[in-house]
Design a protein around this motif. Structure first.
Motif, PDB file in Angstrom:
ATOM      1  N   GLU A   1      13.734 -25.802 -35.500  1.00 30.11           N
ATOM      2  CA  GLU A   1      13.973 -25.915 -34.548  1.00 30.11           C
ATOM      3  C   GLU A   1      13.550 -23.908 -34.308  1.00 30.11           C
ATOM      4  O   GLU A   1      12.785 -23.723 -34.654  1.00 30.11           O
ATOM      5  CB  GLU A   1      15.390 -25.453 -33.829  1.00 30.11           C
ATOM      6  CG  GLU A   1      16.815 -26.573 -33.537  1.00 30.11           C
ATOM      7  CD  GLU A   1      18.097 -25.764 -33.879  1.00 30.11           C
ATOM      8  OE1 GLU A   1      18.660 -25.825 -32.717  1.00 30.11           O
ATOM      9  OE2 GLU A   1      18.174 -25.606 -34.039  1.00 30.11           O
ATOM     10  N   ALA A   2      13.200 -24.139 -32.796  1.00 30.63           N
ATOM     11  CA  ALA A   2      12.385 -23.115 -31.966  1.00 30.63           C
ATOM     12  C   ALA A   2      13.146 -22.141 -31.197  1.00 30.63           C
ATOM     13  O   ALA A   2      12.991 -23.301 -30.332  1.00 30.63           O
ATOM     14  CB  ALA A   2      10.825 -23.116 -31.776  1.00 30.63           C
ATOM     15  N   TRP A   3      13.530 -21.160 -30.734  1.00 29.59           N
ATOM     16  CA  TRP A   3      13.134 -20.092 -29.661  1.00 29.59           C
ATOM     17  C   TRP A   3      12.129 -19.188 -29.389  1.00 29.59           C
ATOM     18  O   TRP A   3      11.714 -18.820 -30.075  1.00 29.59           O
ATOM     19  CB  TRP A   3      14.362 -19.683 -30.975  1.00 29.59           C
ATOM     20  CG  TRP A   3      16.016 -20.324 -31.123  1.00 29.59           C
ATOM     21  CD1 TRP A   3      16.840 -20.267 -30.016  1.00 29.59           C
ATOM     22  CD2 TRP A   3      16.012 -21.211 -32.325  1.00 29.59           C
ATOM     23  NE1 TRP A   3      18.144 -21.010 -30.909  1.00 29.59           N
ATOM     24  CE2 TRP A   3      17.416 -21.799 -32.239  1.00 29.59           C
ATOM     25  CE3 TRP A   3      15.826 -21.242 -33.376  1.00 29.59           C
ATOM     26  CZ2 TRP A   3      18.034 -21.921 -32.797  1.00 29.59           C
ATOM     27  CZ3 TRP A   3      16.664 -21.647 -34.076  1.00 29.59           C
ATOM     28  CH2 TRP A   3      17.302 -22.298 -34.019  1.00 29.59           C
ATOM     29  N   ARG A   4      12.660 -19.117 -28.220  1.00 30.83           N
ATOM     30  CA  ARG A   4      11.638 -18.227 -27.497  1.00 30.83           C
ATOM     31  C   ARG A   4      12.687 -17.377 -27.173  1.00 30.83           C
ATOM     32  O   ARG A   4      13.498 -17.964 -26.522  1.00 30.83           O
ATOM     33  CB  ARG A   4      10.613 -19.089 -26.149  1.00 30.83           C
ATOM     34  CG  ARG A   4       9.409 -19.306 -26.660  1.00 30.83           C
ATOM     35  CD  ARG A   4       8.502 -18.611 -27.499  1.00 30.83           C
ATOM     36  NE  ARG A   4       7.802 -18.239 -26.448  1.00 30.83           N
ATOM     37  CZ  ARG A   4       7.115 -17.328 -25.784  1.00 30.83           C
ATOM     38  NH1 ARG A   4       7.926 -16.414 -26.613  1.00 30.83           N
ATOM     39  NH2 ARG A   4       6.923 -16.617 -24.751  1.00 30.83           N
ATOM     40  N   PRO A   5      11.879 -15.724 -26.654  1.00 35.18           N
ATOM     41  CA  PRO A   5      12.983 -15.253 -25.951  1.00 35.18           C
ATOM     42  C   PRO A   5      13.000 -16.106 -24.205  1.00 35.18           C
ATOM     43  O   PRO A   5      12.908 -16.437 -23.283  1.00 35.18           O
ATOM     44  CB  PRO A   5      12.606 -14.006 -25.592  1.00 35.18           C
ATOM     45  CG  PRO A   5      11.329 -13.803 -26.741  1.00 35.18           C
ATOM     46  CD  PRO A   5      11.034 -15.640 -26.767  1.00 35.18           C
ATOM     47  N   ILE A   6      15.062 -15.292 -23.920  1.00 29.51           N
ATOM     48  CA  ILE A   6      15.452 -15.641 -22.545  1.00 29.51           C
ATOM     49  C   ILE A   6      13.986 -15.685 -21.576  1.00 29.51           C
ATOM     50  O   ILE A   6      13.605 -14.374 -21.664  1.00 29.51           O
ATOM     51  CB  ILE A   6      16.880 -15.388 -21.990  1.00 29.51           C
ATOM     52  CG1 ILE A   6      17.213 -15.612 -21.176  1.00 29.51           C
ATOM     53  CG2 ILE A   6      16.919 -14.303 -22.430  1.00 29.51           C
ATOM     54  CD1 ILE A   6      18.426 -15.965 -20.978  1.00 29.51           C
ATOM     55  N   GLY A   7      13.902 -16.333 -20.427  1.00 30.82           N
ATOM     56  CA  GLY A   7      12.890 -15.610 -19.788  1.00 30.82           C
ATOM     57  C   GLY A   7      11.722 -16.210 -19.696  1.00 30.82           C
ATOM     58  O   GLY A   7      10.477 -16.029 -18.849  1.00 30.82           O
ATOM     59  N   ALA A   8      10.670 -16.786 -21.224  1.00 25.95           N
ATOM     60  CA  ALA A   8       9.935 -17.194 -21.354  1.00 25.95           C
ATOM     61  C   ALA A   8       9.543 -17.920 -20.021  1.00 25.95           C
ATOM     62  O   ALA A   8       8.428 -18.620 -19.544  1.00 25.95           O
ATOM     63  CB  ALA A   8       9.817 -17.632 -22.623  1.00 25.95           C
ATOM     64  N   VAL A   9      10.483 -19.437 -20.020  1.00 27.06           N
ATOM     65  CA  VAL A   9      10.256 -20.225 -19.787  1.00 27.06           C
ATOM     66  C   VAL A   9      11.313 -20.272 -18.293  1.00 27.06           C
ATOM     67  O   VAL A   9      12.828 -19.407 -18.668  1.00 27.06           O
ATOM     68  CB  VAL A   9       9.711 -21.859 -20.568  1.00 27.06           C
ATOM     69  CG1 VAL A   9       8.541 -21.165 -20.565  1.00 27.06           C
ATOM     70  CG2 VAL A   9      11.020 -22.423 -20.904  1.00 27.06           C
ATOM     71  N   GLY A  10      11.384 -20.895 -17.382  1.00 25.46           N
ATOM     72  CA  GLY A  10      12.425 -21.044 -16.485  1.00 25.46           C
ATOM     73  C   GLY A  10      13.670 -21.856 -16.495  1.00 25.46           C
ATOM     74  O   GLY A  10      12.898 -23.193 -17.551  1.00 25.46           O
ATOM     75  N   TRP A  11      15.453 -21.093 -16.631  1.00 28.76           N
ATOM     76  CA  TRP A  11      15.583 -22.188 -17.395  1.00 28.76           C
ATOM     77  C   TRP A  11      17.236 -21.564 -16.638  1.00 28.76           C
ATOM     78  O   TRP A  11      17.583 -20.482 -17.421  1.00 28.76           O
ATOM     79  CB  TRP A  11      16.040 -21.965 -19.045  1.00 28.76           C
ATOM     80  CG  TRP A  11      16.747 -23.023 -19.576  1.00 28.76           C
ATOM     81  CD1 TRP A  11      18.035 -23.089 -19.614  1.00 28.76           C
ATOM     82  CD2 TRP A  11      16.756 -24.281 -19.782  1.00 28.76           C
ATOM     83  NE1 TRP A  11      18.944 -24.499 -19.684  1.00 28.76           N
ATOM     84  CE2 TRP A  11      17.697 -25.411 -20.364  1.00 28.76           C
ATOM     85  CE3 TRP A  11      14.958 -24.866 -20.321  1.00 28.76           C
ATOM     86  CZ2 TRP A  11      17.591 -26.710 -20.987  1.00 28.76           C
ATOM     87  CZ3 TRP A  11      15.547 -26.772 -20.595  1.00 28.76           C
ATOM     88  CH2 TRP A  11      16.589 -27.022 -21.071  1.00 28.76           C
ATOM     89  N   SER A  12      18.112 -22.124 -15.735  1.00 27.30           N
ATOM     90  CA  SER A  12      18.762 -21.593 -15.321  1.00 27.30           C
ATOM     91  C   SER A  12      19.717 -22.559 -15.373  1.00 27.30           C
ATOM     92  O   SER A  12      21.105 -21.360 -15.622  1.00 27.30           O
ATOM     93  CB  SER A  12      18.771 -21.972 -13.525  1.00 27.30           C
ATOM     94  OG  SER A  12      18.961 -23.917 -13.404  1.00 27.30           O
ATOM     95  N   ASN A  13      20.318 -23.085 -16.298  1.00 25.69           N
ATOM     96  CA  ASN A  13      22.044 -24.140 -16.891  1.00 25.69           C
ATOM     97  C   ASN A  13      21.990 -22.996 -18.114  1.00 25.69           C
ATOM     98  O   ASN A  13      21.469 -24.024 -19.521  1.00 25.69           O
ATOM     99  CB  ASN A  13      21.689 -25.569 -17.044  1.00 25.69           C
ATOM    100  CG  ASN A  13      21.597 -26.503 -15.675  1.00 25.69           C
ATOM    101  OD1 ASN A  13      22.475 -25.388 -14.886  1.00 25.69           O
ATOM    102  ND2 ASN A  13      20.928 -27.390 -15.272  1.00 25.69           N
ATOM    103  N   LEU A  14      22.237 -22.020 -18.126  1.00 28.35           N
ATOM    104  CA  LEU A  14      22.627 -21.476 -19.158  1.00 28.35           C
ATOM    105  C   LEU A  14      23.961 -20.920 -20.066  1.00 28.35           C
ATOM    106  O   LEU A  14      24.826 -21.071 -18.951  1.00 28.35           O
ATOM    107  CB  LEU A  14      22.193 -19.819 -18.836  1.00 28.35           C
ATOM    108  CG  LEU A  14      20.482 -19.306 -18.861  1.00 28.35           C
ATOM    109  CD1 LEU A  14      21.165 -17.807 -18.806  1.00 28.35           C
ATOM    110  CD2 LEU A  14      20.424 -19.894 -20.071  1.00 28.35           C
ATOM    111  N   SER A  15      24.449 -21.326 -21.213  1.00 24.50           N
ATOM    112  CA  SER A  15      25.462 -20.880 -21.679  1.00 24.50           C
ATOM    113  C   SER A  15      25.668 -19.330 -22.288  1.00 24.50           C
ATOM    114  O   SER A  15      24.517 -19.617 -23.251  1.00 24.50           O
ATOM    115  CB  SER A  15      25.048 -21.925 -22.865  1.00 24.50           C
ATOM    116  OG  SER A  15      25.687 -23.545 -22.481  1.00 24.50           O
ATOM    117  N   LEU A  16      27.119 -18.612 -22.507  1.00 21.02           N
ATOM    118  CA  LEU A  16      27.388 -17.673 -22.972  1.00 21.02           C
ATOM    119  C   LEU A  16      27.905 -17.614 -24.102  1.00 21.02           C
ATOM    120  O   LEU A  16      29.147 -18.454 -23.948  1.00 21.02           O
ATOM    121  CB  LEU A  16      28.238 -16.323 -21.964  1.00 21.02           C
ATOM    122  CG  LEU A  16      28.178 -15.243 -22.007  1.00 21.02           C
ATOM    123  CD1 LEU A  16      27.708 -14.420 -22.463  1.00 21.02           C
ATOM    124  CD2 LEU A  16      29.203 -14.512 -20.517  1.00 21.02           C
TER     125      LEU A  16
END
Length: 217
Positions: free
Chosen positions: A193-208
């Motif tokens: 698995e790999a993570w980039r910071p939020i906002g690095a690419v567009g993604w509108s379906n987020l989970s809090l």
């Protein structure tokens, strides 16, 4: 007699199946999922595309929410992610090293905000989690799990190394390595698995994800 024998055989099959089901359930109960969900509230929070049309706008909204939650005394930590563990969907891409794209390997891809790993209790093995600098225009960075680090760098430290994910042309520096999470199911083995910071690419379906000092209810 034949019918009675059939019923007995069917009963034995049902008992055997129930026994196997109970054994499987107990086995799953002992599996470490790689995160701690006790005391955690998770909620899907899709963003309206007209109000948050760009990756930057989505990141600003998420950070505003997190700053607001930080002012609540009942909240220990909170963060956003693009895919929660054990969710019914996944995002799969490739992880490659610059100049070695032919050796790319499959890797599950996520976006995460500062506070996410702390909120879900995903252990940090080395380096650091994301912080505000990573979201607000800092140089490109990434966090990977132990499996991805071992696959990409073997026994060498992954910290400071550069990787290509999300189809990006500019490499990201690995700033943290976290524990493995069973994303696709408790019975399934963890995956790179790999993570980039939020906002690095567009993604509108987020989970809090929110971890608090009081019960989630």
């Amino acid at each position: 007699t034949a019918f009675l024998g059939f019923e007995v055989g069917l009963s034995l099959l049902l008992l055997l199946g129930m026994g196997l089901l109970i054994r499987s359930y107990r086995a799953v109960q002992t599996v470490d999922p790689g995160f701690r969900d006790s005391g955690v509230l998770a909620v899907d929070l899709p963003l309206a595309r007209l109000r948050h049309p760009t990756p930057g706008a989505q990141a600003r909204f998420a950070m505003d929410v997190l700053r607001g939650l930080a002012n609540h005394g009942e909240v220990d930590s909170a963060g956003f992610v693009s895919r929660l563990p054990l969710s019914p969907s996944n995002t799969i891409g490739d992880l490659a090293l610059p100049g070695q794209q032919d050796a790319a390997f499959p890797c599950d891809l996520r976006l995460a905000s500062p506070g996410y790993f702390e909120a879900l209790g995903i252990p940090l093995r080395s380096g650091r989690p994301f912080d505000g600098r990573d979201v607000e225009g800092g140089p490109p960075v990434a966090i990977i799990n132990e499996l991805a680090a071992r696959r990409a760098f073997g026994d060498k430290s992954a910290l400071g190394q550069r990787i290509l994910i999300w189809g990006e042309k500019v490499a990201s520096e690995v700033v943290g390595v976290v524990g493995n999470v069973r994303h696709t199911g408790l019975e399934a083995q963890p995956r790179p698995e790999a993570w980039r910071p939020i906002g690095a690419v567009g993604w509108s379906n987020l989970s809090l994800v929110v971890r608090g000092k009081v019960p989630p209810e």
